[in-house]
Design a protein around this motif. Structure first.
Motif, PDB file in Angstrom:
ATOM      1  N   GLU A 187      -0.387  65.768  26.765  1.00 24.34           N
ATOM      2  CA  GLU A 187      -1.096  65.085  27.850  1.00 24.34           C
ATOM      3  C   GLU A 187      -0.148  64.162  28.613  1.00 24.34           C
ATOM      4  O   GLU A 187      -0.167  64.114  29.854  1.00 24.34           O
ATOM      5  CB  GLU A 187      -2.281  64.300  27.295  1.00 24.34           C
ATOM      6  N   ASN A 188       0.684  63.429  27.898  1.00 23.03           N
ATOM      7  CA  ASN A 188       1.675  62.576  28.551  1.00 23.03           C
ATOM      8  C   ASN A 188       2.614  63.408  29.414  1.00 23.03           C
ATOM      9  O   ASN A 188       2.985  62.999  30.523  1.00 23.03           O
ATOM     10  CB  ASN A 188       2.500  61.808  27.509  1.00 23.03           C
ATOM     11  N   PHE A 189       2.996  64.558  28.893  1.00 26.94           N
ATOM     12  CA  PHE A 189       3.882  65.447  29.646  1.00 26.94           C
ATOM     13  C   PHE A 189       3.231  65.877  30.956  1.00 26.94           C
ATOM     14  O   PHE A 189       3.876  65.893  32.007  1.00 26.94           O
ATOM     15  CB  PHE A 189       4.217  66.671  28.787  1.00 26.94           C
ATOM     16  N   CYS A 190       1.960  66.224  30.900  1.00 30.12           N
ATOM     17  CA  CYS A 190       1.230  66.639  32.105  1.00 30.12           C
ATOM     18  C   CYS A 190       1.176  65.518  33.136  1.00 30.12           C
ATOM     19  O   CYS A 190       1.436  65.739  34.331  1.00 30.12           O
ATOM     20  CB  CYS A 190      -0.188  67.079  31.747  1.00 30.12           C
ATOM     21  N   TYR A 191       0.826  64.331  32.692  1.00 29.51           N
ATOM     22  CA  TYR A 191       0.717  63.197  33.617  1.00 29.51           C
ATOM     23  C   TYR A 191       2.071  62.835  34.227  1.00 29.51           C
ATOM     24  O   TYR A 191       2.174  62.540  35.421  1.00 29.51           O
ATOM     25  CB  TYR A 191       0.126  61.980  32.899  1.00 29.51           C
ATOM     26  N   ARG A 192       3.112  62.861  33.427  1.00 31.18           N
ATOM     27  CA  ARG A 192       4.435  62.496  33.931  1.00 31.18           C
ATOM     28  C   ARG A 192       4.983  63.569  34.884  1.00 31.18           C
ATOM     29  O   ARG A 192       5.686  63.248  35.845  1.00 31.18           O
ATOM     30  CB  ARG A 192       5.401  62.272  32.764  1.00 31.18           C
ATOM     31  N   THR A 193       4.647  64.830  34.610  1.00 31.05           N
ATOM     32  CA  THR A 193       5.056  65.901  35.526  1.00 31.05           C
ATOM     33  C   THR A 193       4.402  65.714  36.885  1.00 31.05           C
ATOM     34  O   THR A 193       5.048  65.863  37.929  1.00 31.05           O
ATOM     35  CB  THR A 193       4.679  67.278  34.951  1.00 31.05           C
ATOM     36  N   PHE A 194       3.131  65.369  36.881  1.00 28.93           N
ATOM     37  CA  PHE A 194       2.431  65.123  38.149  1.00 28.93           C
ATOM     38  C   PHE A 194       3.040  63.935  38.880  1.00 28.93           C
ATOM     39  O   PHE A 194       3.241  63.981  40.102  1.00 28.93           O
ATOM     40  CB  PHE A 194       0.948  64.867  37.887  1.00 28.93           C
ATOM     41  N   SER A 195       3.349  62.873  38.140  1.00 27.87           N
ATOM     42  CA  SER A 195       3.961  61.684  38.755  1.00 27.87           C
ATOM     43  C   SER A 195       5.307  62.023  39.377  1.00 27.87           C
ATOM     44  O   SER A 195       5.638  61.563  40.472  1.00 27.87           O
ATOM     45  CB  SER A 195       4.136  60.571  37.716  1.00 27.87           C
ATOM     46  N   LEU A 196       6.088  62.865  38.683  1.00 15.57           N
ATOM     47  CA  LEU A 196       7.385  63.267  39.231  1.00 15.57           C
ATOM     48  C   LEU A 196       7.198  64.079  40.509  1.00 15.57           C
ATOM     49  O   LEU A 196       7.926  63.893  41.485  1.00 15.57           O
ATOM     50  CB  LEU A 196       8.163  64.065  38.186  1.00 15.57           C
ATOM     51  N   ARG A 197       6.217  64.960  40.508  1.00  9.04           N
ATOM     52  CA  ARG A 197       5.949  65.735  41.728  1.00  9.04           C
ATOM     53  C   ARG A 197       5.609  64.822  42.896  1.00  9.04           C
ATOM     54  O   ARG A 197       6.097  65.021  44.016  1.00  9.04           O
ATOM     55  CB  ARG A 197       4.794  66.713  41.499  1.00  9.04           C
ATOM     56  N   GLU A 198       4.781  63.817  42.652  1.00  2.74           N
ATOM     57  CA  GLU A 198       4.389  62.905  43.728  1.00  2.74           C
ATOM     58  C   GLU A 198       5.589  62.103  44.235  1.00  2.74           C
ATOM     59  O   GLU A 198       5.742  61.895  45.443  1.00  2.74           O
ATOM     60  CB  GLU A 198       3.288  61.961  43.235  1.00  2.74           C
ATOM     61  N   LYS A 199       6.458  61.667  43.337  1.00  2.00           N
ATOM     62  CA  LYS A 199       7.668  60.952  43.756  1.00  2.00           C
ATOM     63  C   LYS A 199       8.575  61.863  44.579  1.00  2.00           C
ATOM     64  O   LYS A 199       9.185  61.434  45.562  1.00  2.00           O
ATOM     65  CB  LYS A 199       8.425  60.426  42.531  1.00  2.00           C
ATOM     66  N   LEU A 200       8.655  63.119  44.163  1.00  2.00           N
ATOM     67  CA  LEU A 200       9.488  64.086  44.886  1.00  2.00           C
ATOM     68  C   LEU A 200       8.953  64.299  46.305  1.00  2.00           C
ATOM     69  O   LEU A 200       9.729  64.354  47.269  1.00  2.00           O
ATOM     70  CB  LEU A 200       9.523  65.412  44.134  1.00  2.00           C
ATOM     71  N   VAL A 201       7.646  64.414  46.435  1.00  3.46           N
ATOM     72  CA  VAL A 201       7.026  64.588  47.753  1.00  3.46           C
ATOM     73  C   VAL A 201       7.348  63.404  48.656  1.00  3.46           C
ATOM     74  O   VAL A 201       7.725  63.568  49.827  1.00  3.46           O
ATOM     75  CB  VAL A 201       5.500  64.761  47.602  1.00  3.46           C
ATOM     76  N   HIS A 202       7.223  62.201  48.132  1.00  5.28           N
ATOM     77  CA  HIS A 202       7.514  61.002  48.923  1.00  5.28           C
ATOM     78  C   HIS A 202       9.005  60.884  49.228  1.00  5.28           C
ATOM     79  O   HIS A 202       9.387  60.430  50.323  1.00  5.28           O
ATOM     80  CB  HIS A 202       7.012  59.754  48.189  1.00  5.28           C
ATOM     81  N   PHE A 203       9.838  61.291  48.268  1.00  3.49           N
ATOM     82  CA  PHE A 203      11.281  61.278  48.506  1.00  3.49           C
ATOM     83  C   PHE A 203      11.648  62.207  49.657  1.00  3.49           C
ATOM     84  O   PHE A 203      12.388  61.817  50.569  1.00  3.49           O
ATOM     85  CB  PHE A 203      12.024  61.700  47.235  1.00  3.49           C
ATOM     86  N   ILE A 204      11.141  63.427  49.623  1.00  3.53           N
ATOM     87  CA  ILE A 204      11.451  64.390  50.679  1.00  3.53           C
ATOM     88  C   ILE A 204      10.960  63.883  52.034  1.00  3.53           C
ATOM     89  O   ILE A 204      11.670  63.975  53.039  1.00  3.53           O
ATOM     90  CB  ILE A 204      10.829  65.766  50.347  1.00  3.53           C
ATOM     91  N   ASN A 205       9.775  63.328  52.059  1.00  2.00           N
ATOM     92  CA  ASN A 205       9.231  62.804  53.311  1.00  2.00           C
ATOM     93  C   ASN A 205      10.072  61.655  53.860  1.00  2.00           C
ATOM     94  O   ASN A 205      10.191  61.477  55.077  1.00  2.00           O
ATOM     95  CB  ASN A 205       7.796  62.329  53.094  1.00  2.00           C
ATOM     96  N   ALA A 206      10.674  60.880  52.955  1.00  3.42           N
ATOM     97  CA  ALA A 206      11.461  59.719  53.382  1.00  3.42           C
ATOM     98  C   ALA A 206      12.872  60.088  53.795  1.00  3.42           C
ATOM     99  O   ALA A 206      13.469  59.429  54.657  1.00  3.42           O
ATOM    100  CB  ALA A 206      11.509  58.683  52.250  1.00  3.42           C
ATOM    101  N   VAL A 207      13.431  61.142  53.198  1.00  8.37           N
ATOM    102  CA  VAL A 207      14.835  61.470  53.457  1.00  8.37           C
ATOM    103  C   VAL A 207      15.006  62.534  54.541  1.00  8.37           C
ATOM    104  O   VAL A 207      16.049  62.627  55.174  1.00  8.37           O
ATOM    105  CB  VAL A 207      15.532  61.902  52.147  1.00  8.37           C
ATOM    106  N   VAL A 208      13.967  63.344  54.743  1.00  6.57           N
ATOM    107  CA  VAL A 208      13.998  64.376  55.791  1.00  6.57           C
ATOM    108  C   VAL A 208      13.100  63.911  56.941  1.00  6.57           C
ATOM    109  O   VAL A 208      11.998  63.427  56.696  1.00  6.57           O
ATOM    110  CB  VAL A 208      13.495  65.734  55.246  1.00  6.57           C
ATOM    111  N   PRO A 209      13.557  64.020  58.184  1.00  6.32           N
ATOM    112  CA  PRO A 209      12.745  63.547  59.319  1.00  6.32           C
ATOM    113  C   PRO A 209      11.520  64.426  59.567  1.00  6.32           C
ATOM    114  O   PRO A 209      11.522  65.299  60.433  1.00  6.32           O
ATOM    115  CB  PRO A 209      13.726  63.605  60.494  1.00  6.32           C
TER     116      PRO A 209
END
Length: 215
Positions: free
Chosen positions: A84-106
């Motif tokens: 369960e922890n693995f599932c939640y942390r995977t989702f959190s990483l995906r969300e951080k990745l989405v925000h990272f891409i949005n911030a670094v790519v115009p």
């Protein structure tokens, strides 16, 4: 010569926009932290999963070590906790990745409004080569299934529709050797799913970093 892989959290400073309030560098650090945490969680998951399958197998053994019911359920409780922890942390990483891409790519989305659905249909994402990486979080492969399990957990559907807290088969009939084998198989499926998901996340990390460098 072996191909050199880059990590999102080790990208050079030159790739991060210098505009006021841009959080791309912070998101990159968060991704590195979450990735390390996921690797540790997956290790604990693997250990507890192997013990769980051993304990289930020992129930029907006619000789040698025989596991008590308490040991069986305790080991599976630990495995489910780590999964369960693995599932939640995977989702959190995906969300951080989405925000990272949005911030670094115009791309142009406001940080609070961006999500993976918006990126998947964004033409800029397609031209940068990032779409291939983002699609790995969807579908019926291991990483998509982990995200699906997380969504089920969040909406409390995980236990009711598929299996209970101990991942026992839904068939409540004769709990003989065939039923125990199915129980063990269910746990092994989740063990492999987590292991495959880590491998895919590693690939995503390298792919995204390479795309950002090339952009």
């Amino acid at each position: 010569m072996a191909q050199k892989h880059h990590h999102i959290w080790d990208l050079p400073k030159s790739v991060f926009p210098r505009s006021t309030g841009n959080k791309s560098k912070d998101y990159a650090k968060d991704i590195g932290r979450l990735y390390g945490s996921l690797k540790y969680t997956e290790t604990r998951l693997q250990y507890s999963g192997q013990i769980s399958t051993f304990n289930i197998k020992s129930i029907s053994k006619k000789g040698g070590y025989s596991t008590s019911p308490e040991e069986v359920f305790k080991s599976i409780e630990e495995f489910v906790y780590h999964y369960e922890n693995f599932c939640y942390r995977t989702f959190s990483l995906r969300e951080k990745l989405v925000h990272f891409i949005n911030a670094v790519v115009p791309i142009g989305y406001e940080d609070k409004h961006v999500d993976i659905k918006a990126l998947l249909i964004n033409p800029t994402i397609n031209t940068t080569g990032l779409l291939r990486s983002l699609k790995k979080f969807t579908g019926k492969h291991a990483l998509g299934e982990v995200i699906s399990d997380r969504n089920s957990l969040t909406h409390r559907l995980y236990y009711h529709d598929k299996f209970d807290h101990y991942l026992r088969p839904r068939n409540s009939g004769n709990k003989g050797s065939a039923w125990l084998a199915e129980w063990r198989k269910l746990i092994e499926t989740h063990i492999r799913r987590a292991n495959s998901a880590i491998g895919i996340l590693t690939t995503v990390n390298h792919e995204v970093a390479a795309c950002i460098l090339a952009h």
